[in-house]
Design an enzyme around this catalytic site. Structure first.
Site, PDB file in Angstrom:
ATOM      1  N   HIS A 163     -19.794   4.816   3.018  1.00  0.00           N
ATOM      2  CA  HIS A 163     -19.270   4.957   1.657  1.00  0.00           C
ATOM      3  C   HIS A 163     -19.945   6.102   0.918  1.00  0.00           C
ATOM      4  CE1 HIS A 163     -19.282   3.771  -2.714  1.00  0.00           C
ATOM      5  NE2 HIS A 163     -17.994   3.885  -2.458  1.00  0.00           N
ATOM      6  N   GLU A 180     -18.513   9.290   2.041  1.00  0.00           N
ATOM      7  CA  GLU A 180     -17.196   9.482   1.418  1.00  0.00           C
ATOM      8  C   GLU A 180     -17.340  10.217   0.085  1.00  0.00           C
ATOM      9  OE1 GLU A 180     -14.622   7.212  -1.610  1.00  0.00           O
ATOM     10  OE2 GLU A 180     -15.073   5.873   0.059  1.00  0.00           O
ATOM     11  N   GLU A 194     -22.113   2.206  -9.279  1.00  0.00           N
ATOM     12  CA  GLU A 194     -20.887   1.536  -8.838  1.00  0.00           C
ATOM     13  C   GLU A 194     -21.204   0.148  -8.294  1.00  0.00           C
ATOM     14  OE1 GLU A 194     -17.473   2.203  -5.407  1.00  0.00           O
ATOM     15  OE2 GLU A 194     -18.585   3.924  -6.164  1.00  0.00           O
TER      16      GLU A 194
END
Length: 458
Positions: free
Chosen positions: A77, A80, A157
């Site tokens: 992630h 990404e 996040e």
């Protein structure tokens, strides 16, 4: 996912996509998929749909959280996020500038099994997407200063989606207890401790290992010509050499031999629970380890229990007995490893978790002892098929389904078989899978015990 949107299932993304096209008439049967594998191993799938001058370009890499190990969770992630930070040809931020000039939408998402990048744009501009995606497949620049900033974005996040969200905390704790050696036990975003100790060399190594053409699938759907797509794929991806991919060791979950239960104390306003049963997936059936129809029967079973206002849990527990404020059932079948049949409940005011849990178990027992009615079967199969047809009216949904099936090893061909398999499910098959899989020895149960903000801070 960038912009604080982390998707655990790409299907969630596409069904809510603002780009979904709708039509007042019944859609014609979708054209077949055109497929080509380049010499370097890149698989290209093209789904033609000429109803609107729109196209979706997606690049799927077969790497996600389930490829990680303890100590590096969240690496897929985090990478990404870094994929938008510049290449040897473009500086950070240029990617969005180029796409915004042609009115394109773009983003990415990471799951347990894959990481995907996409553009939704006018079909005449697909070469721009090919050029950008081809560039960052092997030419990414991983900058120390950019990483230092972006990893803090990832941590925030995580705080927003999990640490400060009681349901997120429960889901994460639930998975960690439900699975012992299956890598699905780790959160896609990673454990905070692993994020704290992640470094740039970790990302460079991960990028080098997994971001090669022979570990990727290029999916294009919309108003496109397959031969033109194949030409563009050769132009922008064909010159890359194959990567030497790491060996992926099997990490099959060991058999569960008894019920597992946890209680999570977290700041929340209402109690709730989450229960899951180990079940096979479509990949299990493809491997011949279970009957081919079992995943489809589990899919229909989930919809009998929770498939709209006429479903059993809604009709009996929310409107009937009025002991539930909310219920949910989900069956995950698209992973590269078996997953779970999940049920969630929120008790009504002054109703205990134990009371609602007992009612859930009674409904499960009914599925084992009594065949579903033909009316229920007709309703559910009609709903499932209608939903699938509606979603196929979106080129983004079609592209994402192709990419997801291909990236998990199930194969895109299953998409064309789905309706037939669902329609063939019988009441006896539903009862069989309920008896076989929805048993307490296979169950993990998590209860969220609400705490005040003061208590939760202790």
């Amino acid at each position: 996912m960038r912009n604080c949107r982390l998707l655990l299932a790409a299907i969630t993304l596409v069904t809510s996509s603002a780009m979904a096209e709708s039509t007042a008439t019944t859609p014609e049967k979708a054209p077949s998929v055109s497929e080509k594998v380049l010499k370097n191993g890149l698989k290209v799938l093209v789904k033609e749909d000429h109803r609107a001058p729109i196209a979706v370009v997606q690049v799927w890499y077969r790497v996600g959280t389930s490829y990680e190990h303890e100590g590096i969770t969240g690496l897929s992630h985090a990478l990404e996020h870094m994929m938008f930070k510049g290449t040897t040809k473009r500086k950070s931020g240029d990617f969005e500038v180029v796409l915004s000039r042609i009115g394109a939408q773009n983003n990415a998402f990471t799951s347990q099994d894959y990481t995907a990048y996409y553009e939704v744009l006018a079909a005449k501009h697909i070469e721009t997407a090919f050029e950008l995606e081809g560039d960052r497949m092997r030419n990414l620049v991983l900058d120390k200063d950019e990483f230092a900033k972006e990893i803090e974005v990832v941590k925030e996040e995580r705080r927003m989606r999990t640490d400060d969200n009681p349901n997120g905390v429960m889901r994460e704790q639930f998975n960690a207890v439900a699975y012992l050696n299956n890598p699905y036990r780790a959160p896609v975003i990673g454990w905070m401790n692993d994020l704290d100790h992640m470094n740039l060399d970790d990302l460079k190594d991960w990028y080098k290992k997994w971001y090669g053409p022979n570990n990727a699938t290029l999916v294009v759907a919309g108003d496109v010509d397959p031969e033109k797509v194949f030409e563009l794929a050769e132009k922008y991806f064909g010159h890359y050499e194959k990567s030497v991919l790491p060996e992926v060791k099997p990490r099959t979950e060991i058999p569960q031999i008894g019920k597992r239960e946890i209680r999570i104390k977290a700041p929340a306003k209402v109690p709730s629970f989450r229960m899951g049963f180990k079940t096979p997936g479509l990949i299990t059936a493809k491997q011949g380890k279970v009957e081919e129809w079992e995943p489809y029967a589990l899919d229909v079973l989930a919809n009998v229990l929770d498939g709209g206002s006429s479903a059993r849990l809604t009709k009996k527990l929310i409107r009937g007995k009025e002991i539930a404020a909310g219920t949910g059932v989900g069956y995950m079948s698209y992973g590269r490893m078996p997953e779970m049949f999940i049920m969630t409940g929120v008790p009504a005011t002054d109703v205990s978790v134990d009371t609602l849990r007992k009612a859930f178990m009674e409904e499960i027992e009914l599925m084992k002892t009594t065949l579903v009615t033909q009316d229920e079967l007709d309703r559910v199969t009609a709903q499932v098929i209608a939903s699938e047809i509606y979603q196929r009216d979106s080129v983004q949904h079609m592209a994402t389904t192709l990419g997801m099936l291909e990236s998990t090893g199930i194969g895109w061909q299953l998409m064309d078989e789905y309706e037939e398999k669902i329609l063939a499910v019988t009441a006896e098959q539903i009862q069989t899978v309920a008896k076989k899989y929805l048993n307490e020895d296979q169950m993990t149960f998590a209860e969220l015990v609400p705490q005040s903000l003061t208590e939760g801070a202790k």
